[in-house]
Design an enzyme around this catalytic site. Structure first.
Site, mmCIF file in Angstrom:
data_model
loop_
_atom_site.group_PDB
_atom_site.id
_atom_site.type_symbol
_atom_site.label_atom_id
_atom_site.label_comp_id
_atom_site.label_asym_id
_atom_site.label_seq_id
_atom_site.Cartn_x
_atom_site.Cartn_y
_atom_site.Cartn_z
ATOM 1 N N LYS A 114 0.809 -1.208 0.000
ATOM 2 C CA LYS A 114 0.000 0.000 0.000
ATOM 3 C C LYS A 114 0.850 1.270 0.000
ATOM 4 C CE LYS A 114 -4.246 -2.064 1.530
ATOM 5 N NZ LYS A 114 -3.831 -3.437 1.888
HETATM 6 C C1 LIG Z 1 -4.558 -4.536 1.473
HETATM 7 C C2 LIG Z 1 -3.821 -5.804 1.353
HETATM 8 C C3 LIG Z 1 -4.262 -6.834 0.513
HETATM 9 C C4 LIG Z 1 -5.548 -6.715 -0.280
HETATM 10 O O1 LIG Z 1 -5.455 -5.745 -1.305
HETATM 11 P P1 LIG Z 1 -6.794 -5.180 -1.956
HETATM 12 O O2 LIG Z 1 -6.321 -4.084 -2.862
HETATM 13 O O3 LIG Z 1 -7.651 -4.673 -0.851
HETATM 14 O O4 LIG Z 1 -7.432 -6.298 -2.689
HETATM 15 C C5 LIG Z 1 -3.500 -7.968 0.402
HETATM 16 N N1 LIG Z 1 -2.365 -8.119 1.113
HETATM 17 C C6 LIG Z 1 -1.907 -7.175 1.939
HETATM 18 C C7 LIG Z 1 -0.657 -7.412 2.710
HETATM 19 C C8 LIG Z 1 -2.611 -5.974 2.082
HETATM 20 O O5 LIG Z 1 -2.152 -5.031 2.898
#
Ligand SMILES: *Cc1c(COP(=O)(O)O)cnc(C)c1O
Length: 472
Positions: A114
């Site tokens: 993210k």
């Molecule tokens: C947020 C997250 C996900 C899921 O991603 P999305 O975009 O919500 O589908 C998967 N793995 C990790 C480690 C995350 O932080």
């Protein structure tokens, strides 16, 4: 480039307008009015670009309201080797001589993918707010990784405050410490007595109060933010170009998924003409998406039915960005999307599976699989044994599912969405030793914590926000 709502052809303005707006007035999500197409010859030329220049080329057509030099500056500040540990920003590494690859998305400040979107968001917010002479109070919900990524991205941004909701006691000790140890004047951590979907519903409820929203300049950084989707689509290009296949040849990608933001970014790249063959959704026990891709039935689960799993950032009962995908599958039929999402809000399963849209889904190249706690443990241990590489439980969901879909001679790129250091307990359970931890996080669990615990109650949340803003 203008943006439209998924629920009408309502014009939402240009990039900077949708950046600050959150949900459209009709409850829909922002989508570009068309998807720019990239020729293979252009892709070939992009092979020699740095991450920053590639990001500029991919995002430029969607961002017509920031001058070129300014956009290049925003991108340069977002993606530095210092923040992300290498010039490549998102290195692609092959596992031994297999056709499995890991796209490393987690080497940024908070150790999860993210950061890629949030670092961009932090810089672009600062720029746009300064241009407009505005301030912004970000209200967000996190199941773990969004919160820390957002907070690390907003540290020191003096026209932005962050109010971040997280489900009380549901994140890993490391994740909690990462957020709650921050003692920054512009960051407020709020632990809600509930699950992640409750947090998301609280954010929605505050946003539904138009007066409160405008009085307190409430904005969003959650996964529906278009700028996040766009910034994430860049690394799909990067991965394809780094995979070594001739331009035009097939590559498959597997994505550990929750809110479907990451996967939708991949679908956007594919729709722009990037030759991704299959895009595979990896779900954990909370398998709303796996169920949809298997049956055409999108059965949203209430918060109390969301299981607490060892890949907690994927613990969702509904997938916010899924609406964007179905919008594209329905050929941009806003009226149909409105009906379906009304049915969903009333607790029904929308009739997507009985509609031409389901045929489009089946032809879209998307597929899905699911994994369990035991699958994750086995995969973490197996990947360490076979390739001397430790992965986190979310990445393990992706690798487990990816291996089932992998075909000989086609690279299967699994997205590494977090580093194993963030999920020590599960890693210990799988391999009997903890993951190496970057030095800056050495003793993080023992730092003092700054967090407000509240009941799952929108009025309590509103008074807390008002009180904090009155103090500052
Ligand atoms: C947020 C997250 C996900 C899921 O991603 P999305 O975009 O919500 O589908 C998967 N793995 C990790 C480690 C995350 O932080």
């Amino acid at each position: 480039m203008h943006y439209l709502s998924t629920r009408s052809s309502h014009d939402l303005g240009s990039f900077c307008d949708v950046l600050l707006a959150g949900l459209a007035p009709d409850g829909g999500l922002a989508m570009p009015e068309y998807i720019p197409q990239i020729e293979h010859a252009t892709l070939s030329a992009w092979q020699k670009l740095s991450y920053q220049d590639l990001a500029f080329e991919v995002m430029r057509p969607y961002i017509s309201d920031i001058p070129e030099a300014e956009l290049r500056g925003i991108i340069a500040r977002s993606y530095t080797a210092e923040k992300f540990g290498s010039e490549a920003i998102t290195p692609l590494s092959r596992l031994g001589a297999s056709n499995l690859y890991l796209l490393e998305l987690s080497n940024g400040p908070s150790l999860a993918f993210k950061d890629i979107a949030m670092q961009f968001l932090g810089e672009v917010f600062e720029y746009v707010l300064a241009q407009r002479g505005e301030r912004l109070n970000i209200l967000g919900a996190t199941s773990g990784d969004t919160g820390s990524a957002a907070e690390y991205a907003m540290i020191g941004k003096d026209n932005v405050n962050v109010f971040m909701l997280s489900p009380h006691g549901r994140m890993s000790a490391f994740q909690q410490a990462q957020m709650y140890s921050l003692q920054e004047p512009n960051i407020v951590n709020i632990a809600v007595q509930g699950v992640f979907d409750d947090c998301q519903d609280l954010v929605k409820a505050v946003n539904a109060d138009a007066d409160f929203k405008s009085q307190y300049h409430i904005g969003a950084v959650n996964s529906i933010n278009w700028a996040r989707i766009l910034a994430q689509s860049v690394y799909y290009f990067k991965a394809y170009l780094a995979s070594g296949v001739a331009i035009g040849e097939a590559v498959d990608v597997c994505v550990p998924s929750g809110n479907f933001g990451n996967l939708f970014s991949g679908y956007l790249a594919k729709s722009m003409g990037l030759p991704l063959r299959r895009l595979i959704v990896a779900s954990n026990e909370n398998d709303v998406l796996h169920e949809f891709f298997s049956t055409g039935k999108y059965r949203v689960r209430p918060g109390k039915e969301v299981a607490k799993t060892s890949s907690p950032s994927m613990d969702i009962g509904k997938a916010s960005n899924f609406e964007r995908f179905i919008y594209l599958m329905s050929d941009g039929d806003g009226a149909q999307i409105t009906r379906w999402w009304q049915e969903i809000e009333q607790g029904h399963i929308p009739s997507i599976h009985e509609h031409g849209t389901w045929q489009a889904v089946k032809e879209s190249g998307l597929g899905a699989g699911r994994s369990t706690h035991q699958d994750r443990l086995n995969t973490i241990a197996g990947i360490e044994r076979r390739f001397a590489r430790l992965i986190d439980p979310h990445t393990a969901d992706g690798v487990f599912v990816g291996e089932q879909f992998a075909e000989e001679n086609v690279p299967m790129i699994c997205l590494e969405t977090a580093l194993p250091a963030k999920f020590e307990d599960t890693v210990m359970e799988a391999v009997g030793h903890p993951a190496e931890r970057p030095a800056r996080f050495a003793d993080i669990e023992n730092l003092p914590k700054y967090v407000e615990v509240i009941e799952n109650d929108v009025e309590k949340l509103k008074s807390l926000i008002a009180e904090k803003l009155a103090e500052s």
